[in-house]
Design a protein around this motif. Structure first.
Motif, PDB file in Angstrom:
ATOM      1  N   ASN A  62      -0.906  17.048   5.815  1.00  0.00           N
ATOM      2  CA  ASN A  62       0.553  16.965   5.852  1.00  0.00           C
ATOM      3  C   ASN A  62       1.175  17.582   4.597  1.00  0.00           C
ATOM      4  OD1 ASN A  62       0.900  15.007   3.734  1.00  0.00           O
ATOM      5  ND2 ASN A  62       0.380  13.378   5.142  1.00  0.00           N
ATOM      6  N   THR A 196       5.830   1.584   4.588  1.00  0.00           N
ATOM      7  CA  THR A 196       6.948   1.186   5.439  1.00  0.00           C
ATOM      8  C   THR A 196       7.308  -0.251   5.090  1.00  0.00           C
ATOM      9  OG1 THR A 196       6.178   2.626   7.217  1.00  0.00           O
ATOM     10  CG2 THR A 196       7.743   0.895   7.813  1.00  0.00           C
ATOM     11  N   TRP A 212       3.493  -2.009   5.029  1.00  0.00           N
ATOM     12  CA  TRP A 212       2.314  -1.470   5.724  1.00  0.00           C
ATOM     13  C   TRP A 212       2.366   0.059   5.689  1.00  0.00           C
ATOM     14  CZ3 TRP A 212       6.599  -3.451   8.093  1.00  0.00           C
ATOM     15  CH2 TRP A 212       7.230  -2.675   9.071  1.00  0.00           C
ATOM     16  N   LEU A 213       1.255   0.662   6.051  1.00  0.00           N
ATOM     17  CA  LEU A 213       1.165   2.116   6.090  1.00  0.00           C
ATOM     18  C   LEU A 213       0.923   2.571   7.520  1.00  0.00           C
ATOM     19  CD1 LEU A 213      -1.071   2.775   2.949  1.00  0.00           C
ATOM     20  CD2 LEU A 213       1.399   2.950   3.118  1.00  0.00           C
ATOM     21  N   ASP A 214       1.431   3.729   7.823  1.00  0.00           N
ATOM     22  CA  ASP A 214       1.255   4.302   9.155  1.00  0.00           C
ATOM     23  C   ASP A 214      -0.225   4.578   9.381  1.00  0.00           C
ATOM     24  OD1 ASP A 214       1.204   5.732  11.489  1.00  0.00           O
ATOM     25  OD2 ASP A 214       2.793   7.121  10.934  1.00  0.00           O
ATOM     26  N   LYS A 215      -0.818   3.867  10.315  1.00  0.00           N
ATOM     27  CA  LYS A 215      -2.252   3.984  10.581  1.00  0.00           C
ATOM     28  C   LYS A 215      -2.657   5.408  10.896  1.00  0.00           C
ATOM     29  CE  LYS A 215      -5.885   1.921  13.466  1.00  0.00           C
ATOM     30  NZ  LYS A 215      -6.164   0.931  14.546  1.00  0.00           N
ATOM     31  N   ALA A 216      -1.798   6.136  11.590  1.00  0.00           N
ATOM     32  CA  ALA A 216      -2.130   7.495  12.014  1.00  0.00           C
ATOM     33  C   ALA A 216      -2.306   8.444  10.827  1.00  0.00           C
ATOM     34  CB  ALA A 216      -1.053   8.037  12.940  1.00  0.00           C
ATOM     35  N   ASN A 217      -1.654   8.123   9.690  1.00  0.00           N
ATOM     36  CA  ASN A 217      -1.727   9.000   8.521  1.00  0.00           C
ATOM     37  C   ASN A 217      -2.856   8.657   7.574  1.00  0.00           C
ATOM     38  OD1 ASN A 217       0.515  10.439   9.355  1.00  0.00           O
ATOM     39  ND2 ASN A 217       1.952   9.180   8.193  1.00  0.00           N
ATOM     40  N   GLN A 269      -6.185  -0.908   9.807  1.00  0.00           N
ATOM     41  CA  GLN A 269      -4.752  -1.063   9.553  1.00  0.00           C
ATOM     42  C   GLN A 269      -4.501  -1.409   8.094  1.00  0.00           C
ATOM     43  OE1 GLN A 269      -1.887  -0.770  11.763  1.00  0.00           O
ATOM     44  NE2 GLN A 269      -1.037  -0.722   9.696  1.00  0.00           N
ATOM     45  N   PRO A 273       2.434  -4.366  10.439  1.00  0.00           N
ATOM     46  CA  PRO A 273       3.842  -4.104  10.735  1.00  0.00           C
ATOM     47  C   PRO A 273       4.599  -5.396  11.020  1.00  0.00           C
ATOM     48  CG  PRO A 273       2.427  -2.607  11.962  1.00  0.00           C
ATOM     49  CD  PRO A 273       1.534  -3.650  11.365  1.00  0.00           C
TER      50      PRO A 273
END
Length: 342
Positions: A62, A196, A212-217, A269, A273
């Motif tokens: 990214n 987030t 929390w952090l975006d799991k996808a990233n 995770q 969230p």
């Protein structure tokens, strides 16, 4: 000092009259400029033969991805040795390096290199009699660290030396699978670490803020380094996997969840969230501010620790490397109002 100052590049270069052709550090190219295949050059270019290739197709991609920072004072090699030249190529390289105006000190240095590589002490006529049986090895520097003045970039000061095909020389930082793994470590890029928050950016005194952090990233990332030259065909893949998120509220007037501020990664995770209806629950990962930020903001810092390991030629299972860290800050406004509509 001859060994510490010689610097060649793969393009047009400038050489001081005091430089010696065979002194270590002759390769001034960065890891990012190493070609995948052997190449030649003209009289104005360094003749070289390198085979280190980096596959970054699984690296962080990214726009905000950035290099990993070791969690300790360890650093990857700033210079290393690799196979570069055949006897014929090294002869051209030697002539190119000494194609300079005569000046004080050049005569003695040139005589030393002539004795070493041409007249038989310890090599004769650039080892042409051994053509096809080995290669000349020389040092390469990490260009970024060299430009930054990192003294470690000049540690590889062994004079250019001959190595038989298929043999790994017993010289510090000569390319091995482990050295490849460390060079790949230096190229690892990690995603931006922005947590987030709920409430997002604007929260209230004594109100738990979920993080929390975006799991996808935050999937594992890896870089593979390979060398195929000098009769060697070796590779190493260095992988970084996120293991925990640490929150620093940016003020002592706050508490973290958990109290250590270190949020473990559970089932992939990072944190949990916020779900509507959980306002009265304690977040598994978060922060609670005890004082208003007034007219300013608090700088919340979120740092992810990455477990880094490698595997490659000649090893079984994952081999450890120092953990890496990558973090970022974000502004949080804290107000005195106690109630909030999430």
């Amino acid at each position: 000092m001859l060994a510490a100052t010689l610097s060649t590049t793969f393009v047009l270069i400038s050489i001081s009259p005091a430089y010696g052709a065979g002194r270590g550090g002759g390769g001034g190219a960065s890891a990012g400029q190493i070609p995948a295949k052997a190449s030649g050059g003209s009289a104005k270019q360094s003749i070289y033969a390198t085979a280190i290739h980096f596959d970054e197709s699984k690296n962080g991609a990214n726009k905000l991805a950035a290099p990993v920072t070791p969690a300790t004072d360890w650093t990857p090699p700033a210079c290393w040795y690799e196979p570069k030249w055949s006897p014929a190529q090294f002869k051209v390289e030697f002539q190119r390096r000494w194609n300079i105006p005569t000046a004080s000190g050049v005569g003695e240095a040139h005589a030393m290199d002539e004795a070493r590589y041409i007249k038989g002490s310890p090599y004769k006529d650039f080892n042409k009699s051994q053509a096809g049986k080995g290669m000349w090895w020389d040092a390469v520097r990490d260009k970024t660290r060299e430009k930054a003045g990192d003294a470690a970039a000049f540690d590889c000061d062994t004079a250019t030396f001959w190595v038989k095909n298929g043999v790994t020389p017993k010289v510090k930082n000569a390319v091995t699978p482990e050295v490849l793994a460390k060079l790949a470590y230096h190229r690892i890029k990690l995603p931006d670490t922005k947590a987030t928050l709920a409430p997002a950016n604007n929260t209230k005194v004594n109100l738990p803020t979920w993080a929390w952090l975006d799991k996808a990233n935050f999937n594992p990332v890896s870089v593979t380094a390979a060398l195929n030259a000098g009769g060697l065909n070796i590779h190493a893949t260095t992988t970084a996997e996120p293991t925990s998120l640490k929150l620093d509220p940016g003020t002592e007037d706050a508490i973290t969840f958990p109290s250590s501020g270190q949020c473990p990664i559970v089932h992939g995770q990072v944190g949990e969230p916020y779900v509507k209806g959980n306002a009265d629950e304690t977040p598994p990962c978060g922060v609670e501010y005890l004082r208003s930020s007034g007219d300013g903001v608090y700088k919340l810092r979120a740092t992810v620790t990455w477990k880094i390991h490698w595997t490659g030629t000649g090893v079984t299972g994952d081999q450890p490397l120092p953990d890496g860290e990558f973090g970022g800050t974000q502004d949080v406004t804290v107000q005195e109002i106690q109630a909030i509509d999430r």
